[in-house]
Design a protein around this motif. Structure first.
Motif, mmCIF file in Angstrom:
data_model
loop_
_atom_site.group_PDB
_atom_site.id
_atom_site.type_symbol
_atom_site.label_atom_id
_atom_site.label_comp_id
_atom_site.label_asym_id
_atom_site.label_seq_id
_atom_site.Cartn_x
_atom_site.Cartn_y
_atom_site.Cartn_z
ATOM 1 N N TRP A 1 0.801 -1.239 -0.007
ATOM 2 C CA TRP A 1 0.137 0.084 0.069
ATOM 3 C C TRP A 1 0.903 1.164 -0.089
ATOM 4 N N GLU A 2 2.099 1.264 0.360
ATOM 5 C CA GLU A 2 3.093 2.198 0.650
ATOM 6 C C GLU A 2 3.224 2.878 -0.932
ATOM 7 N N ASN A 3 3.282 2.112 -1.711
ATOM 8 C CA ASN A 3 3.603 2.293 -3.102
ATOM 9 C C ASN A 3 2.520 2.339 -4.012
ATOM 10 N N LEU A 4 1.323 2.343 -3.681
ATOM 11 C CA LEU A 4 -0.135 2.606 -4.548
ATOM 12 C C LEU A 4 -0.157 3.934 -5.223
ATOM 13 N N ARG A 5 -0.307 4.108 -6.434
ATOM 14 C CA ARG A 5 -0.381 5.437 -6.987
ATOM 15 C C ARG A 5 -1.238 5.061 -8.044
ATOM 16 N N GLY A 6 -1.890 6.045 -8.384
ATOM 17 C CA GLY A 6 -2.724 6.086 -9.559
ATOM 18 C C GLY A 6 -3.607 7.552 -9.795
ATOM 19 N N LEU A 7 -4.356 7.466 -10.923
ATOM 20 C CA LEU A 7 -5.295 8.388 -11.470
ATOM 21 C C LEU A 7 -6.907 7.882 -11.244
ATOM 22 N N GLN A 8 -7.460 8.829 -10.341
ATOM 23 C CA GLN A 8 -8.931 8.738 -9.974
ATOM 24 C C GLN A 8 -9.696 9.575 -11.011
ATOM 25 N N MET A 9 -10.704 9.371 -12.014
ATOM 26 C CA MET A 9 -11.364 10.242 -12.929
ATOM 27 C C MET A 9 -12.727 10.057 -12.821
ATOM 28 N N ASN B 1 0.500 7.240 -2.232
ATOM 29 C CA ASN B 1 0.870 6.697 -1.132
ATOM 30 C C ASN B 1 2.502 7.010 -0.822
ATOM 31 N N SER B 2 3.256 6.939 -1.801
ATOM 32 C CA SER B 2 4.599 7.055 -1.504
ATOM 33 C C SER B 2 4.863 8.378 -1.119
ATOM 34 N N ILE B 3 4.248 9.501 -1.505
ATOM 35 C CA ILE B 3 4.463 10.776 -1.137
ATOM 36 C C ILE B 3 3.919 10.983 0.446
ATOM 37 N N ALA B 4 2.658 10.421 0.666
ATOM 38 C CA ALA B 4 2.308 10.477 1.821
ATOM 39 C C ALA B 4 0.929 9.694 2.020
ATOM 40 N N PHE B 5 0.515 8.984 2.882
ATOM 41 C CA PHE B 5 -0.827 7.985 2.753
ATOM 42 C C PHE B 5 -1.897 9.044 2.504
#
Length: 173
Positions: free
Chosen positions: A85-93, A156-160
């Motif tokens: 979860w610490e590396n989860l990243r994406g676009l929500q649109m 989440n790698s920037i901040a949770f």
């Protein structure tokens, strides 16, 4: 800009756009979500970017296309696979889906699609160039564009829980 979950985390708009742009360039699948009286639905589609959205081919009789066009609303997400979860990243649109006709714009999008997904060329069984109308007929598909009206980059790698609004005009060619 600050993360909503950690006010001490500063991230520039340029950095967020660069991260979101990298995600769009490296990922290949858009998960398109729709809903109707029968409930929600999600469908993964391969995409290429166009000047105002994410272009994909789909069967006009598919549930996600029928629902997206009827509701004039859809949601989409693009995300990098991660084991934590610490590396989860994406676009929500959130936005709309519209058909793209078989003109010069469709020909350019088809060329970009075949360049990005060369295995589709092998599926066609045609060594030469195939125009959009032939492609549509052969695969019983049409060209559609998902046009986001709201885009949030989450990382989440920037901040949770980090989420920052990004602009379509800053991300797509």
């Amino acid at each position: 800009m600050q993360s909503p979950s950690n006010p001490n985390t500063e991230v520039s708009a340029d950095r967020v756009c660069a991260l979101a742009g990298d995600l769009i360039a490296t990922c290949r699948t858009l998960c398109l979500a729709t809903a109707d009286d029968n409930g929600p639905w999600a469908a993964p589609v391969y995409y290429v970017t166009g000047p105002s959205g994410f272009c994909f081919f789909s069967n006009p009789d598919s549930r996600h296309i029928k629902e997206a066009l009827a509701a004039n609303r859809a949601a989409g997400s693009i995300y990098a696979e991660s084991d934590s979860w610490e590396n989860l990243r994406g676009l929500q649109m959130a936005g709309t889906v519209a058909a793209v006709g078989a003109g010069p714009r469709a020909a350019a999008i088809l060329a970009a699609y075949l360049a990005r997904f060369p295995f589709v060329k092998n599926m066609t069984g045609v060594a030469g160039r195939m125009g959009p109308a032939d492609f549509f007929k052969r695969f019983h598909v049409k060209l559609y564009m998902f046009r986001p009206e709201l885009m949030l980059y989450m990382d989440n790698s920037i901040a949770f829980g980090f989420r920052q609004s990004v602009s379509l005009k800053d991300l797509l060619p």
